[in-house]
Design an enzyme around this catalytic site. Structure first.
Site, PDB file in Angstrom:
ATOM      1  N   LYS A 197       0.851  -1.178   0.000  1.00 56.69           N
ATOM      2  CA  LYS A 197       0.000   0.000   0.000  1.00 56.69           C
ATOM      3  C   LYS A 197       0.891   1.234   0.000  1.00 56.69           C
ATOM      4  O   LYS A 197       1.688   1.437   0.924  1.00 56.69           O
ATOM      5  CB  LYS A 197      -0.927   0.018   1.209  1.00 56.69           C
ATOM      6  N   ARG A 207     -10.524  10.800   1.655  1.00 56.22           N
ATOM      7  CA  ARG A 207     -10.492  11.581   2.887  1.00 56.22           C
ATOM      8  C   ARG A 207     -11.851  12.237   3.139  1.00 56.22           C
ATOM      9  O   ARG A 207     -12.305  12.357   4.268  1.00 56.22           O
ATOM     10  CB  ARG A 207      -9.387  12.645   2.799  1.00 56.22           C
ATOM     11  N   ARG A 218       1.103  10.143   5.561  1.00 63.08           N
ATOM     12  CA  ARG A 218       1.355   8.814   6.124  1.00 63.08           C
ATOM     13  C   ARG A 218       2.614   8.183   5.530  1.00 63.08           C
ATOM     14  O   ARG A 218       2.725   6.968   5.450  1.00 63.08           O
ATOM     15  CB  ARG A 218       0.132   7.918   5.874  1.00 63.08           C
ATOM     16  N   LYS A 249      -2.282  -1.529  -3.602  1.00 62.62           N
ATOM     17  CA  LYS A 249      -3.130  -0.332  -3.540  1.00 62.62           C
ATOM     18  C   LYS A 249      -2.233   0.901  -3.582  1.00 62.62           C
ATOM     19  O   LYS A 249      -1.274   0.970  -2.806  1.00 62.62           O
ATOM     20  CB  LYS A 249      -3.945  -0.335  -2.242  1.00 62.62           C
TER      21      LYS A 249
END
Length: 327
Positions: A197, A207, A218, A249
């Site tokens: 990811k 979001r 992140r 992803k």
């Protein structure tokens, strides 16, 4: 053999011919529908950056799950949006929290006719928007987060989830979740690891979908977009820890990574066509710049061609309808 003896166009002459020799196909049961449920809603709330996608009420979520069964989809992945958040994301662990209630509702509605999946991550539930708890210096504490993931996973399994999707990219998350599930007697609950990811700009509309409280990014725990080989390491680790499936992803911007993972994985591979990928196609189609149906179909076909056995896509139900029409 060369031209004129070899003419590849012979196998493209008619739609029937092209269908007969197609190397890659998309089927409804390869599609997984991501769905959002928000606590306190009395009617569905449209997500402005994702036209056609809504935050569901409990009743409309059950209806969407029933429609997914009718469409022949493979699964549904649930995300919960609580009314109140805190530093540890306690609403995600609460058996009466919005996501666990939704899992119970959907499982009661569809039984085993659809794979009911839960997102195991704290980002929707924390008041700081990160996927884990923070230490005294404001950094995500990997090991303290794992303890909460274990509790969250057991709560979701007890709520009826067939499969859990740990998506926080904490080191060791699959092992801790597998151990917790087995210790609680949920040995049949499967784990689809968000193994590769990436920290991506294409998560933007998500979001809004989960009313994220995140400030910053992140990048200290999600993968760097520059790294391809590292994805194989992440997949290998999750396989060692007991993952039943692995996921890449985002999908469309990482088809090379998806192909690499599909080539080496002994377990099924999934890919998530994420919110920003969805929004770009919808926006271009709304402006008349591309053919919407053709672009959606081609985008999902491309993800399948790269090696995904299953695809999470917000177009899952609509695409399944088109596939049925085609038959």
């Amino acid at each position: 053999m060369s031209f004129p003896n070899h003419r590849p166009r012979r196998l493209r002459t008619t739609p029937a011919m092209r269908r007969m020799v197609a190397e890659t196909r998309v089927a409804a049961d390869q599609l997984i529908l991501p769905a959002f449920v928000r606590e306190g809603l009395s009617e569905p709330h449209p997500i402005s950056s994702m036209p056609g996608v809504v935050q569901h009420t409990p009743d409309t979520l059950k209806r969407a799950a029933a429609e997914a069964v009718e469409a022949g989809l493979g699964g549904i992945m649930l995300f919960g949006i609580p009314a109140e958040r805190d530093a540890t994301g306690s609403a995600g662990i609460d058996p009466d929290g919005v996501l666990n209630r939704a899992l119970r509702d959907v499982r009661a509605e569809v039984g085993d006719e659809l794979v009911v999946m839960g997102d195991v991550c704290l980002d929707e539930f924390t008041d700081h928007g990160h996927c884990g708890v923070l230490d005294g210096e404001g950094r995500v504490d990997n090991d303290a987060t794992l303890e909460l993931y274990a509790q969250m996973a057991v709560a979701q399994a007890e709520a009826g989830a067939h499969m859990l999707g740990p998506s926080g990219m904490m080191d060791g998350q699959v092992a801790v979740i597998r151990q917790a599930l087995d210790a609680a007697g949920h040995t049949d609950t499967a784990v689809v690891a968000y193994a590769a990811k990436y920290a991506s700009a294409f998560y933007g509309p998500f979001r809004e979908a989960v009313d994220s409280q995140l400030t910053g990014d992140r990048r200290t725990y999600q993968m760097d977009a520059a790294n391809r080989r590292e994805a194989i390491l992440e997949v290998e680790l999750d396989l060692e820890e007991g993952a039943d499936m692995v996921m890449v992803k985002p999908a469309m911007s990482y088809l090379d990574v998806l192909a690499d993972v599909a080539a080496m994985s002994p377990v099924p591979v999934s890919a998530y066509q994420i919110s920003g990928e969805y929004a770009m196609i919808e926006a271009a189609a709304a402006n008349g710049w591309i053919d919407r149906r053709a672009a959606i179909t081609e985008s999902v076909l491309g993800i399948r061609r790269a090696g995904a056995d299953t695809v999470l896509t917000y177009w899952a139900a609509e695409l399944a309808g088109w596939l049925k029409e085609g038959k």
